[in-house]
Design an enzyme around this catalytic site. Structure first.
Site, mmCIF file in Angstrom:
data_model
loop_
_atom_site.group_PDB
_atom_site.id
_atom_site.type_symbol
_atom_site.label_atom_id
_atom_site.label_comp_id
_atom_site.label_asym_id
_atom_site.label_seq_id
_atom_site.Cartn_x
_atom_site.Cartn_y
_atom_site.Cartn_z
ATOM 1 N N TYR A 180 4.233 5.442 11.238
ATOM 2 C CA TYR A 180 4.497 4.056 11.616
ATOM 3 C C TYR A 180 5.308 3.272 10.595
ATOM 4 O O TYR A 180 5.630 2.110 10.842
ATOM 5 C CB TYR A 180 3.173 3.322 11.897
ATOM 6 N N ARG A 239 0.853 -1.181 0.000
ATOM 7 C CA ARG A 239 0.000 0.000 0.000
ATOM 8 C C ARG A 239 0.896 1.241 0.000
ATOM 9 O O ARG A 239 1.385 1.671 1.037
ATOM 10 C CB ARG A 239 -0.884 -0.014 1.247
ATOM 11 N N HIS A 242 -3.795 4.251 4.525
ATOM 12 C CA HIS A 242 -4.911 3.318 4.683
ATOM 13 C C HIS A 242 -6.204 3.985 4.216
ATOM 14 O O HIS A 242 -6.953 3.429 3.424
ATOM 15 C CB HIS A 242 -5.032 2.888 6.140
#
Length: 404
Positions: A311, A298, A302
């Protein structure tokens, strides 16, 4: 911050031919394909087009692709990416409440979407914009969902494409139940290519940890349901890395439930198409479920409410940019003289036109009529629902009277 994978977590994980052969329902031709370990970059990762745009071959999943097919894959991915980037921009400008990005996952979705036959049925999550495009769903219908003016009014029967599912993993149970219904309708294993059908359920690596998904595996295996579980492993369950979710490659979980699994390069549209086509045909033939793990990444967030810089490391993103699914097809087309500048310019212009249509169309989407929410609950209006509708109508009329 992403933590490094503990040494040995995925090492030594291997299913022997004897073990695979002892599992009911596994034909000998499937043992070699679906049994071995397929670690990231390992020799068993199914790949037909390398990140450098070089055509390679696989002993079980190799296909011949025409120039038209290859150009079509490229066009599909470019237009799908444009839908994604335009929707992201619209959300940033306050025109959408939220958007679930698919940047970097175009090959996984287009490959799987183009492998379908018209009679096959798709159960998506909320990120399958490329699959929706392949099934003929108007992208403005997708934008309407995220704008909050549409309850999902496209007709699933028209495209054999279900409504987006927000409850994580719930669609896998829906897919399995629908597949079991296909069995009872006699559209599985008849040998008629225009009749035999299968179901594909899309979900992410995070959803694979949900109870619903594992329950659907049990039912699908027990009833030999004609369903393909297509997992887009994009490495992140929102902010949770894949290393925190599993100690073995995801596709290997399938063997524990009694059906085969395979890991495919999810940034390779050719390999994804070939593997999904084989899995769907296996289901149509009455050989039961298959787990396909599309190993991808990805590259975006998100959703547009997410900040992935909190993160994950930028080095990971840069490494995966070198595996861009669109770039590798473009390199192959150019290197082999299968497309010229005129073709690429035409596709780019089509993408620009699509972007304009989406921008203007999104802003022009009408607000829904309040009573329309009752139109999509049941096929036929029930007496109880009619009473609720009348009550809500009277409530709305009280506001209208107050303005008079």
């Amino acid at each position: 911050m992403r933590r490094p994978r503990p040494a040995g977590d995925l090492e030594g994980v291997h299913v022997t031919q004897q073990q695979a052969g002892e599992t009911p329902g596994f034909g000998p031709d499937l043992v070699e394909v679906f049994g071995p370990s397929q670690q990231d970059g390992g020799p068993e990762l199914v790949q037909l087009l390398t990140p450098e745009g070089e055509r390679v071959h696989h002993p079980e999943f190799d296909l011949d692709f025409s120039a038209d097919q290859l150009r079509g894959f490229y066009r599909d991915m470019v237009l799908t990416r444009r839908i994604d980037t335009e929707a992201t921009a619209l959300q940033r400008h306050g025109e959408l409440g939220i958007w679930a990005q698919l940047l970097g996952q175009e090959a996984a979705q287009i490959g799987a979407g183009r492998a379908l036959r018209p009679q096959d049925y798709v159960f998506p999550t909320y990120r399958e914009h490329g699959v929706a495009y392949c099934r003929g769903v108007n992208p403005l219908d997708l934008l309407g969902l995220f704008r909050g003016v549409d309850q999902g009014s496209w007709d699933p029967a028209e495209n054999n494409f279900g409504l987006y599912t927000i409850v994580i993993g719930a669609q896998t149970l829906h897919a399995t139940g629908y597949a079991m219904g296909m069995q009872r309708d006699g559209v599985v294993g008849t040998g008629d290519p225009d009749r035999d059908a299968a179901v594909i359920a899309h979900f992410g690596d995070g959803a694979s940890s949900q109870g619903d998904v594992n329950e659907s595996f049990i039912f699908a295996a027990s009833y030999n349901a004609p369903v393909v579980f297509f997992c887009q492993n994009n490495q992140w369950a929102i902010s949770e890395p894949i290393e925190r979710q599993t100690r073995i490659p995801l596709y290997q979980r399938a063997l524990g439930f009694g059906f085969p699994g395979v890991r495919v390069d999810g940034n390779d549209v050719l390999a994804t198409y070939a593997v999904t086509q084989a899995a769907l045909q296996r289901a149509r033939d009455g050989q039961g479920p298959t787990f396909v793990e599309a190993y991808t990444y990805r590259m975006g967030a998100h959703t547009t409410t997410d900040d992935p810089t909190r993160y994950r490391l930028s080095d990971d993103l840069e490494r995966w940019k070198l595996k861009d699914p669109i770039a590798r097809v473009e390199v192959y087309l150019r290197r082999n003289g299968l497309a010229d500048d005129d073709f690429f310019e035409a596709v780019q212009q089509e993408a620009n036109d699509l972007g304009h249509t989406l921008r203007e169309g999104c802003k022009a989407l009408p607000d829904p009529q309040p009573l329309s929410i009752f139109d999509h609950v049941f096929t036929e209006m029930t007496e109880e629902l009619e009473q609720q509708r009348e009550g809500f109508d009277a409530y709305l009329a009280s506001f209208e009277g107050a303005h008079r």
